[in-house]
Design a protein around this motif. Structure first.
Motif, PDB file in Angstrom:
ATOM      1  N   CYS A  76       0.838  -1.207   0.000  1.00 51.13           N
ATOM      2  CA  CYS A  76       0.000   0.000   0.000  1.00 51.13           C
ATOM      3  C   CYS A  76       0.868   1.251   0.000  1.00 51.13           C
ATOM      4  N   LYS A  77       1.935   1.254   0.790  1.00 50.02           N
ATOM      5  CA  LYS A  77       2.859   2.398   0.788  1.00 50.02           C
ATOM      6  C   LYS A  77       3.490   2.572  -0.597  1.00 50.02           C
ATOM      7  N   GLN A  78       3.879   1.465  -1.204  1.00 53.96           N
ATOM      8  CA  GLN A  78       4.477   1.500  -2.539  1.00 53.96           C
ATOM      9  C   GLN A  78       3.486   2.079  -3.549  1.00 53.96           C
ATOM     10  N   ALA A  79       2.256   1.602  -3.530  1.00 49.68           N
ATOM     11  CA  ALA A  79       1.235   2.093  -4.459  1.00 49.68           C
ATOM     12  C   ALA A  79       0.991   3.585  -4.272  1.00 49.68           C
TER      13      ALA A  79
ATOM     14  N   ALA B 199      -7.063  -3.708  -0.334  1.00 52.15           N
ATOM     15  CA  ALA B 199      -6.290  -2.847   0.567  1.00 52.15           C
ATOM     16  C   ALA B 199      -5.664  -1.686  -0.205  1.00 52.15           C
ATOM     17  N   ILE B 200      -5.143  -1.961  -1.389  1.00 45.95           N
ATOM     18  CA  ILE B 200      -4.558  -0.897  -2.203  1.00 45.95           C
ATOM     19  C   ILE B 200      -5.637   0.096  -2.629  1.00 45.95           C
ATOM     20  N   ARG B 201      -6.803  -0.410  -3.023  1.00 42.31           N
ATOM     21  CA  ARG B 201      -7.893   0.494  -3.409  1.00 42.31           C
ATOM     22  C   ARG B 201      -8.266   1.409  -2.248  1.00 42.31           C
ATOM     23  N   ASP B 202      -8.387   0.832  -1.049  1.00 42.15           N
ATOM     24  CA  ASP B 202      -8.717   1.634   0.133  1.00 42.15           C
ATOM     25  C   ASP B 202      -7.642   2.690   0.400  1.00 42.15           C
ATOM     26  N   ALA B 203      -6.379   2.306   0.267  1.00 44.13           N
ATOM     27  CA  ALA B 203      -5.272   3.245   0.496  1.00 44.13           C
ATOM     28  C   ALA B 203      -5.289   4.366  -0.541  1.00 44.13           C
TER      29      ALA B 203
ATOM     30  N   ALA C 248      -6.225   8.416   0.156  1.00 42.34           N
ATOM     31  CA  ALA C 248      -5.260   9.476  -0.144  1.00 42.34           C
ATOM     32  C   ALA C 248      -5.748  10.392  -1.275  1.00 42.34           C
ATOM     33  N   GLY C 249      -6.998  10.189  -1.705  1.00 43.41           N
ATOM     34  CA  GLY C 249      -7.555  11.049  -2.745  1.00 43.41           C
ATOM     35  C   GLY C 249      -7.224  10.632  -4.165  1.00 43.41           C
ATOM     36  N   HIS C 250      -6.703   9.432  -4.355  1.00 42.59           N
ATOM     37  CA  HIS C 250      -6.343   8.941  -5.692  1.00 42.59           C
ATOM     38  C   HIS C 250      -7.474   8.087  -6.267  1.00 42.59           C
ATOM     39  N   HIS C 251      -8.672   8.653  -6.306  1.00 44.38           N
ATOM     40  CA  HIS C 251      -9.852   7.912  -6.770  1.00 44.38           C
ATOM     41  C   HIS C 251      -9.754   7.526  -8.246  1.00 44.38           C
ATOM     42  N   GLY C 252      -9.047   8.310  -9.047  1.00 44.28           N
ATOM     43  CA  GLY C 252      -8.949   8.052 -10.484  1.00 44.28           C
ATOM     44  C   GLY C 252      -7.836   7.111 -10.881  1.00 44.28           C
TER      45      GLY C 252
ATOM     46  N   LEU D 221      -6.309   3.699 -11.436  1.00 46.03           N
ATOM     47  CA  LEU D 221      -6.879   2.372 -11.651  1.00 46.03           C
ATOM     48  C   LEU D 221      -5.982   1.292 -11.066  1.00 46.03           C
ATOM     49  N   ILE D 222      -6.550   0.103 -10.907  1.00 45.27           N
ATOM     50  CA  ILE D 222      -5.788  -1.067 -10.480  1.00 45.27           C
ATOM     51  C   ILE D 222      -5.963  -2.152 -11.527  1.00 45.27           C
ATOM     52  N   MET D 223      -4.846  -2.746 -11.922  1.00 49.32           N
ATOM     53  CA  MET D 223      -4.849  -3.850 -12.864  1.00 49.32           C
ATOM     54  C   MET D 223      -3.960  -4.948 -12.291  1.00 49.32           C
ATOM     55  N   ALA D 224      -4.558  -5.876 -11.578  1.00 48.95           N
ATOM     56  CA  ALA D 224      -3.772  -6.977 -10.991  1.00 48.95           C
ATOM     57  C   ALA D 224      -3.463  -7.992 -12.082  1.00 48.95           C
ATOM     58  N   TYR D 225      -2.266  -8.551 -12.001  1.00 50.00           N
ATOM     59  CA  TYR D 225      -1.881  -9.575 -12.983  1.00 50.00           C
ATOM     60  C   TYR D 225      -0.989 -10.600 -12.348  1.00 50.00           C
TER      61      TYR D 225
END
Length: 169
Positions: A125-128, A151-155, A159-163, A165-169
């Motif tokens: 999460c810190k990295q993201a 957890a990353i989405r919540d983080a 922090a206000g980074h709603h836009g 995206l997440i692409m898990a692979y």
């Protein structure tokens, strides 16, 4: 399949004015940030919509806990800022995993030789967050920890980074 469907994986290294061939991947190179920006601008001109940036972390910056992964001035964050300063027309994707930053090469933190899921998620999460702060458009966790996407989405949202995206692979 068209150019609009492509993501170009690029590898960034420390230094200046460097383009280093990767022997195990013929035709693929590692770029210093300045030459990476030039290459990304060429990709943009070809219509490639996104690049996925992977860092080559110097051995002296690798630790058991992968702390360099969440340093806001690490190689990947500096590369993202440079690319985003040069263009806003190409998407930037950042891998989220600890293997480039750990001395043991695992995607997760080790305690007594075992990968610890929950502690690793905190570091991911810190990295993201530092990658999103640098301007990354898509966070791409590849670490295989259970529960990391939520957890990353919540983080990110916290922090206000709603836009972003997440692409898990």
């Amino acid at each position: 399949l068209t150019v609009d469907d492509l993501i170009w994986p690029v590898f960034v290294q420390e230094g200046e004015n460097l383009t280093t061939p990767i022997d195990s991947m013929p035709g693929v190179h590692r770029y210093s940030i300045d030459t990476l920006v030039e290459a990304v601008l060429e990709a943009e001109a070809l219509g490639i919509p996104a690049v996925a940036i992977f860092p080559v972390t110097p051995a002296e910056k690798k630790t058991e806990g992968g702390e360099e992964s969440f340093n806001p001035n690490n190689l990947i964050c500096r590369a993202v800022r440079a690319v985003k300063s040069a263009t806003s027309n190409i998407g930037v994707i950042c891998d989220v995993a600890l293997d480039p930053f750990t001395t043991h090469g695992q995607d997760g933190l080790l305690v007594n030789g075992e990968v610890v899921n929950d502690e690793t998620i905190g570091v991911l999460c810190k990295q993201a967050l530092v990658q999103a702060d640098a301007g990354c458009d898509i966070i791409a966790p590849s670490d295989m920890m259970d529960g990391r996407v939520g957890a990353i989405r919540d983080a990110l949202d916290g922090a206000g980074h709603h836009g972003v995206l997440i692409m898990a692979y």
